[in-house]
Scaffold this motif. Structure first.
Motif, PDB file in Angstrom:
ATOM      1  N   GLY A  50       0.824  -1.191   0.000  1.00 35.56           N
ATOM      2  CA  GLY A  50       0.000   0.000   0.000  1.00 35.56           C
ATOM      3  C   GLY A  50       0.858   1.240   0.000  1.00 35.56           C
ATOM      4  N   ALA A  51       0.214   2.381   0.058  1.00 36.54           N
ATOM      5  CA  ALA A  51       0.939   3.647  -0.021  1.00 36.54           C
ATOM      6  C   ALA A  51       1.706   3.950   1.259  1.00 36.54           C
ATOM      7  N   ASP A  52       1.193   3.516   2.402  1.00 37.75           N
ATOM      8  CA  ASP A  52       1.874   3.777   3.669  1.00 37.75           C
ATOM      9  C   ASP A  52       3.162   2.953   3.720  1.00 37.75           C
ATOM     10  N   PRO A  53       4.303   3.585   3.993  1.00 32.35           N
ATOM     11  CA  PRO A  53       5.572   2.832   3.985  1.00 32.35           C
ATOM     12  C   PRO A  53       5.655   1.765   5.066  1.00 32.35           C
ATOM     13  N   TRP A  75       7.850 -15.316   7.390  1.00 30.92           N
ATOM     14  CA  TRP A  75       6.991 -14.536   6.502  1.00 30.92           C
ATOM     15  C   TRP A  75       6.126 -13.653   7.387  1.00 30.92           C
ATOM     16  N   THR A  76       6.233 -12.349   7.195  1.00 29.08           N
ATOM     17  CA  THR A  76       5.525 -11.435   8.086  1.00 29.08           C
ATOM     18  C   THR A  76       4.885 -10.303   7.295  1.00 29.08           C
ATOM     19  N   VAL A  77       3.686  -9.923   7.704  1.00 30.45           N
ATOM     20  CA  VAL A  77       2.941  -8.839   7.075  1.00 30.45           C
ATOM     21  C   VAL A  77       2.729  -7.742   8.117  1.00 30.45           C
ATOM     22  N   HIS A  78       3.197  -6.535   7.782  1.00 32.46           N
ATOM     23  CA  HIS A  78       3.069  -5.378   8.671  1.00 32.46           C
ATOM     24  C   HIS A  78       1.996  -4.445   8.125  1.00 32.46           C
ATOM     25  N   SER A 209       5.964   5.071  14.715  1.00 33.76           N
ATOM     26  CA  SER A 209       5.888   6.422  14.164  1.00 33.76           C
ATOM     27  C   SER A 209       6.626   6.530  12.833  1.00 33.76           C
ATOM     28  N   PRO A 210       5.969   7.065  11.799  1.00 32.22           N
ATOM     29  CA  PRO A 210       6.643   7.282  10.518  1.00 32.22           C
ATOM     30  C   PRO A 210       7.421   8.598  10.490  1.00 32.22           C
TER      31      PRO A 210
END
Length: 328
Positions: A50-53, A75-78, A209-210
């Motif tokens: 997605g757009a969010d880094p 295998w990990t999804v954030h 936090s980004p």
């Protein structure tokens, strides 16, 4: 036909996932095996979702010999934020035997990763602050913050104080609930970041936090700033510290969104400025001057995840814990 074993989170806990002594031993053993070539990693695969880094999927392979005898993949999804009743990070680690390639099993490993990360923090604090610590500021209220609090209360039962801070105040309630009246350490939530940081000789950043929020005023003689989370530390803050340390410097410096590696890719940090990595700290006994201001960047090495999962599957086999699945 063969059988393989799958461990849920509850199974992993029953097999010893929260054993901090074993976890820290895994970290040290994995680093020793990396040094001798009996363990290794290749670059992670990163897939944006997605757009969010912060929203990405990662494939992290590694192998480790010795008693672990494992080759595996985490295998990990954030996700940027939790969705519904799902956590922000979901993860599974798959293990084969290193010696013959036979499938061993899989572990639901979000908790394993959190414990691994906190175990690295514990080991790094021990090496970087050998004279002990008096106060820790723990920033964040998510899964990594909770596991770090568990680690601190277990490993440092005589620690006088832990201050907690999070942008969203009510999210600290579950952490405060962990520290009941039987705990000697004073655990207090702070309304402001400045209050949380005021007396801390160790600052542990566990946020997603980004945007960085720890400025140069955070740097202080003798203080250790540990970045566990995403992008909390300003480049100027890292530059202002006397000594920069890392768990390891590798190819991930070219991809990781962690503050130090962003700073490196922006041409504002030279790899040669790294004073010590975790092998130097844990295996060689490297120590900083007591009055040095320190920064430690914890990237998170996939070989630790494989070592942890292999140990848990071996223990689960001994205890007959988990779900048996049929494999060809």
């Amino acid at each position: 036909m063969r059988t393989i074993r799958h461990l849920s989170r509850a199974d992993a806990i029953a097999a010893g996932a929260m054993d901090w002594d074993a976890a820290i031993e895994d970290v040290t053993a994995a680093l020793s095996l990396l040094r001798t070539g009996e363990a290794g990693m290749v670059a992670e695969s990163v897939m944006p979702l997605g757009a969010d880094p912060r929203t990405k999927a990662y494939g992290l392979p590694a192998f480790i010999g010795g008693t672990y005898d494992a080759a595996g993949l985490k295998w990990t999804v954030h996700r940027a934020e939790p969705i519904g009743d799902l956590p922000s990070i979901s993860s599974t680690t798959i293990i084969n035997r290193l010696t013959d390639g036979a499938p061993v099993g899989s572990v639901e490993s979000a908790l394993v990763t959190q414990v691994r990360t906190a175990a690295v923090t514990a080991a790094a604090i021990c090496g970087l602050k050998p004279n002990g610590i008096k106060s820790v500021a723990l920033l964040g209220a998510g899964a990594h913050a909770k596991t770090h609090l568990d680690m601190l209360l277990d490993r440092y039962p005589d620690l006088p104080a832990i201050t907690l801070w999070n942008r969203t105040w009510p999210h600290l309630d579950p952490l405060l609930a962990k520290a009941d009246s039987s705990v000697a350490t004073k655990v207090a939530a702070c309304e402001t970041l400045a209050e949380a940081l005021r007396d801390a000789d160790v600052v542990i950043c566990c946020t997603s936090s980004p945007q960085p929020f720890l400025d140069v005023s955070t740097v202080r003689a003798g203080r250790l700033i540990m970045q566990i989370g995403f992008h909390e530390v300003m480049f100027e803050t890292i530059a202002a510290t006397d000594l920069v340390t890392v768990d390891l410097w590798g190819d991930f410096a070219e991809k990781s969104a962690k503050s130090l590696f962003q700073m490196y890719r922006a041409g504002q940090f030279l790899a040669e400025r790294v004073a010590a990595d975790l092998p130097a700290i844990l295996l060689d006994g490297w120590q900083p001057p007591a009055d040095a201001s320190l920064y430690f960047s914890s990237f998170g090495l996939n070989v630790f995840d494989i070592a942890f999962a292999a140990r848990l599957l071996r223990r689960a086999d001994d205890l007959n814990i988990g779900t048996l699945l049929t494999s060809i």
